[in-house]
Every structure is written in C-alpha cells, then in structure tokens.
Design a protein around this motif. Structure first.
Motif, PDB file in Angstrom:
ATOM      1  N   UNK A  58       0.804  -1.231   0.000  1.00  0.00           N
ATOM      2  CA  UNK A  58       0.000   0.000   0.000  1.00  0.00           C
ATOM      3  C   UNK A  58       0.831   1.271   0.000  1.00  0.00           C
ATOM      4  N   UNK A  59       2.074   1.213   0.489  1.00  0.00           N
ATOM      5  CA  UNK A  59       2.886   2.430   0.528  1.00  0.00           C
ATOM      6  C   UNK A  59       3.446   2.806  -0.852  1.00  0.00           C
ATOM      7  N   UNK A  60       3.173   1.997  -1.891  1.00  0.00           N
ATOM      8  CA  UNK A  60       3.593   2.372  -3.244  1.00  0.00           C
ATOM      9  C   UNK A  60       2.501   3.155  -3.983  1.00  0.00           C
ATOM     10  N   UNK A 108      -0.685   2.697   8.196  1.00  0.00           N
ATOM     11  CA  UNK A 108      -0.778   4.111   7.837  1.00  0.00           C
ATOM     12  C   UNK A 108      -0.965   4.282   6.332  1.00  0.00           C
ATOM     13  N   UNK A 109      -0.244   3.486   5.538  1.00  0.00           N
ATOM     14  CA  UNK A 109      -0.363   3.581   4.084  1.00  0.00           C
ATOM     15  C   UNK A 109      -1.751   3.158   3.626  1.00  0.00           C
ATOM     16  N   UNK A 110      -2.269   2.093   4.224  1.00  0.00           N
ATOM     17  CA  UNK A 110      -3.594   1.621   3.846  1.00  0.00           C
ATOM     18  C   UNK A 110      -4.665   2.622   4.259  1.00  0.00           C
ATOM     19  N   UNK A 111      -4.466   3.239   5.418  1.00  0.00           N
ATOM     20  CA  UNK A 111      -5.430   4.239   5.877  1.00  0.00           C
ATOM     21  C   UNK A 111      -5.452   5.444   4.933  1.00  0.00           C
ATOM     22  N   UNK A 112      -4.278   5.821   4.412  1.00  0.00           N
ATOM     23  CA  UNK A 112      -4.211   6.945   3.479  1.00  0.00           C
ATOM     24  C   UNK A 112      -4.996   6.633   2.207  1.00  0.00           C
ATOM     25  N   UNK A 113      -4.909   5.406   1.731  1.00  0.00           N
ATOM     26  CA  UNK A 113      -5.671   5.007   0.547  1.00  0.00           C
ATOM     27  C   UNK A 113      -7.162   5.055   0.839  1.00  0.00           C
ATOM     28  N   UNK A 114      -7.546   4.518   1.967  1.00  0.00           N
ATOM     29  CA  UNK A 114      -8.969   4.410   2.286  1.00  0.00           C
ATOM     30  C   UNK A 114      -9.596   5.764   2.598  1.00  0.00           C
ATOM     31  N   UNK A 115      -8.770   6.732   2.990  1.00  0.00           N
ATOM     32  CA  UNK A 115      -9.288   8.088   3.198  1.00  0.00           C
ATOM     33  C   UNK A 115      -9.674   8.730   1.865  1.00  0.00           C
ATOM     34  N   UNK A 116      -9.043   8.257   0.787  1.00  0.00           N
ATOM     35  CA  UNK A 116      -9.295   8.852  -0.523  1.00  0.00           C
ATOM     36  C   UNK A 116     -10.106   7.949  -1.444  1.00  0.00           C
ATOM     37  N   UNK A 389     -11.677  -2.988   8.099  1.00  0.00           N
ATOM     38  CA  UNK A 389     -10.732  -3.555   9.042  1.00  0.00           C
ATOM     39  C   UNK A 389      -9.439  -2.774   8.983  1.00  0.00           C
ATOM     40  N   UNK A 390      -8.565  -3.140   9.869  1.00  0.00           N
ATOM     41  CA  UNK A 390      -7.312  -2.442  10.105  1.00  0.00           C
ATOM     42  C   UNK A 390      -7.615  -1.066  10.688  1.00  0.00           C
TER      43      UNK A 390
END
Length: 390
Positions: A58-60, A108-116, A389-390
């Motif tokens: 996810x951080x990519x 944190x990377x996955x959360x950034x994706x899911x925020x958008x 989740x997460x």
C-alpha cells in the motif's frame, strides 16, 4: 461431498475494474514479498480465469495518478515483473509485516488510501484472540469446545493460575500468529519451573528456573506490555511425543456458500510446544492421523465432529464480525479423545492442504479467486458488503 453452510447475502456497487490486488509487504529482496510461491500460483490461476491479478504494497500508492507498483509473475521469462497498475477496487490481504515498524507503515499507508478511495476487502478480519473467545463463548455448543481462558495481568495472575491448574499454563499473545512468542509453563516436584516456547523469529526457546518466583519474574519481563492470554497446558501430543493439532480450511465458493476445503493434521517436532508449519512442523492426513491414534471408530467420529463444529463456528464469526471469504480453524485433541477449539485465522496458510488430498490442495488456491470473480463480475445493480478492518 463437501459440507456447506447457508448462502451469504452479499448486500457498495462495484465498478468495471476487474483486477484483484493482493496486499503484501514489499521488501528489498528476492522474492520481493512473503508467500511468493502462493502468489505466483494465484497469478497463474487468475490468468486462466480471466482475472488480472497483481501484488502490491500500500505504501507504493500514488494519489496523483491513483496507481500502485504491482507485481505479477511472468511465466515466459520465469521472473517477477513490476510496473504501475491502477489501484484495484477489491483487495486480498496476504501481508505479513515482520516488525512493529513495518506493521505501522502498512496500516498508515492503507489508511491513506482508504481516506481517498473505497476498498473492498475480499476477506474480513477478526479482533484479537480474546475478542474471538468472548464471542464464541456466547454459543453454548461452541463454548463446550473452548479451553478456560483468562487475560494475563502480571506475574501474580499467572501464579494464581498455576495454583488452580496443577502448576502449568500455556500463554499466547492476543494478536499473535504462526505460533510466535508462545510459552508453556510447567512446575516440577522439586520446585523448579520450565519455560518452553518460541521467540519472535519462531525459534524454540527453553529455560529452567530453580523456583517459581524467578521464572515468573523473567517471563513477565519477556512479555512486557504485550497483551497475553492464559490457558491450560493441554496434552495435545501424539504417543510419540509430537505436538499435534488439526487445521480445517473453510472457504466460500463462487455462490458465496461456505465449504470445507480440507482438513489436515499438523505435527510439530517432539521438542516443540506448537505444531505450526512455520515453526518447523509437518502436515499429514487428518483421517489417517486420528484413526492411528484413536482407532477407526473414535477417529472417524472426531473428524465428523470437526466438520460439523467448523460450520457452526464460521457462521457464528460472520454473525458477529461481518463477512469473510476464508477462515482457518485449529483444533486440539487430548490423548483421552477430548476435542478443543484453539483459534481462528483469517490469513490461513495452504501448505497443510497438500496432505488433505489433491482436490483440497487445488481448491485451497482456486476458491478465493472464484469467489473474487463472482464479486468482480457482479452486475452493477447488485451490491456487496464493504469489510472495514485495520
């Protein structure tokens, strides 16, 4: 004929992107992530089923063009190839963070994706082991299969547990997996105490202390601030002394119905406290193993009991925690034939299914993709549940 449960309702419209992304933790090594062999197999199966499948960390993700660095297996050149891929709508989590820092980076990377963006997880997630235990205790039939369990609250709580449970205990982290950082505590007649377990690298550890106070003080320091559960030290060994458990893999088919893909026995080394394959264990036919140790009548009865209870357990977990695509269920059987349910795993491995028969081995890899395909190709008018989740 496989045992099945009722059809799951799949109540978030899905767009036209028919790619499935496999979430991994990408690393600077080859292969570039854990379970590369399994993901290679998924790539091949996906290709045969018309599913574009790639692995990504996810951080990519680039918010600017909504792409990630996707990895796919190249059969022609027999190597992994990578490049920018459009972020998929549906993801299959097979990430295995190796440290707390990597786990935090992943979250944190996955959360950034899911925020958008909106992501649909093919498989749901379970809370920590204590939460699963509390949920299953609400079902009278399942509760009879659960070992007594209590939260570790320091050395005094363990001392009280030892007095109540014949001087022994089995401790495991509430958020652990693969048998890492578990420990068995055994008091001896001479007052000494043995600590046998596995460390964070899944390597065996063993230490003898002259007295209980010293053992519990050392163990408390080793546990630190991590949350742990205490359970009885069950006698789950074969007559030859090898730890043994039973793994049942349950997966949904393309109709959204639970099926028992296969059941296998896992055997650990005689000096180990767990039977996990990641800790050096081996797998074997569950039927052969149970019949050999308990006789044909009781062995077959235990196998039927595992199959029946597994459907009850996954249905209860879905009722409580949301939808899933697959779950691994672990059972232990004492030498007197008493069946215990040990834990549930939403990232089940596949290696044990090789011992459950050729069909089980094939289905173990195919069914997540046939189920994913039924979601990816679902008409726009149909909606499905988004797993948070997460």
């Amino acid at each position: 004929m496989p045992v099945t449960s009722q059809v799951s309702s799949l109540p978030v419209p899905i767009g036209s992107d028919v790619a499935l992304g496999v979430l991994v933790c990408e690393r600077l090594r080859q292969p570039p992530f854990a379970e590369a062999g399994f993901i290679k197999r998924l790539c091949r199966i996906g290709r045969s089923q018309g599913i574009r499948l790639f692995a990504f960390a996810p951080w990519t993700w680039s918010q600017e063009d909504d792409t990630v660095r996707g990895w796919s297996w190249d059969d022609r050149n027999e190597c992994w190839s990578s490049g920018p891929r459009k972020l998929p709508t549906v993801v299959y989590d097979r990430s295995w963070p190796e440290s707390e820092a990597e786990r935090n980076r992943f979250r944190l990377a996955l959360r950034a994706i899911r925020d958008a963006r909106r992501l649909l997880f093919l498989n749901g997630s379970l809370p920590h082991k204590g939460g699963v235990y509390e949920a299953l205790m609400q079902d009278r039939e399942i509760a009879a299969l659960l070992p007594p369990t209590a939260l570790y609250r320091g050395a005094d709580s363990l001392a009280a547990w030892l007095r109540k449970h014949c001087g022994s205990a089995f401790l495991k982290p509430v958020a652990g997996s693969q048998g890492k950082r578990v420990v068995a505590v055994s008091s001896r007649q001479d007052g000494s105490v043995l600590l046998d377990g596995r460390n964070s690298r899944n390597r065996p550890i063993s230490r003898r202390f002259d007295n209980e106070e010293g053992a519990l003080r050392r163990l408390d320091g080793w546990i630190g601030r991590r949350a742990y559960l205490m359970q009885p030290l069950l006698d789950l060994r074969t007559p030859s002394g090898s730890p043994c458990d039973i793994r049942a893999l349950l997966q949904k088919n393309r109709f959204g119905r639970w099926t028992i893909t296969g059941i296998a026995a896992r055997l650990g080394a005689p000096a180990s406290v767990t039977a996990n394959l990641h800790g050096g264990g081996t797998s074997a036919s569950a039927s052969d193993t149970l019949i050999r140790h308990f006789g044909a009548s009781r062995g077959n009865e235990l196998l039927r009991e595992v199959r029946r209870c597994s459907i009850i357990i996954v249905d209860k977990l879905e009722q409580t925690f949301g939808r899933f695509a697959e779950i691994g269920l672990d059972y232990g059987i004492e030498r007197n034939g008493k069946l215990w349910f040990l834990e549930a795993n939403t990232k089940p491995g596949r290696a044990a299914m090789d011992s459950a028969g050729q069909e089980a081995s094939i289905l173990a890899a195919e069914q997540p993709l046939t189920y994913a395909k039924s979601i990816l190709l679902r008409p726009p008018g149909r909606v499905i549940h988004e797993f948070d989740h997460l």
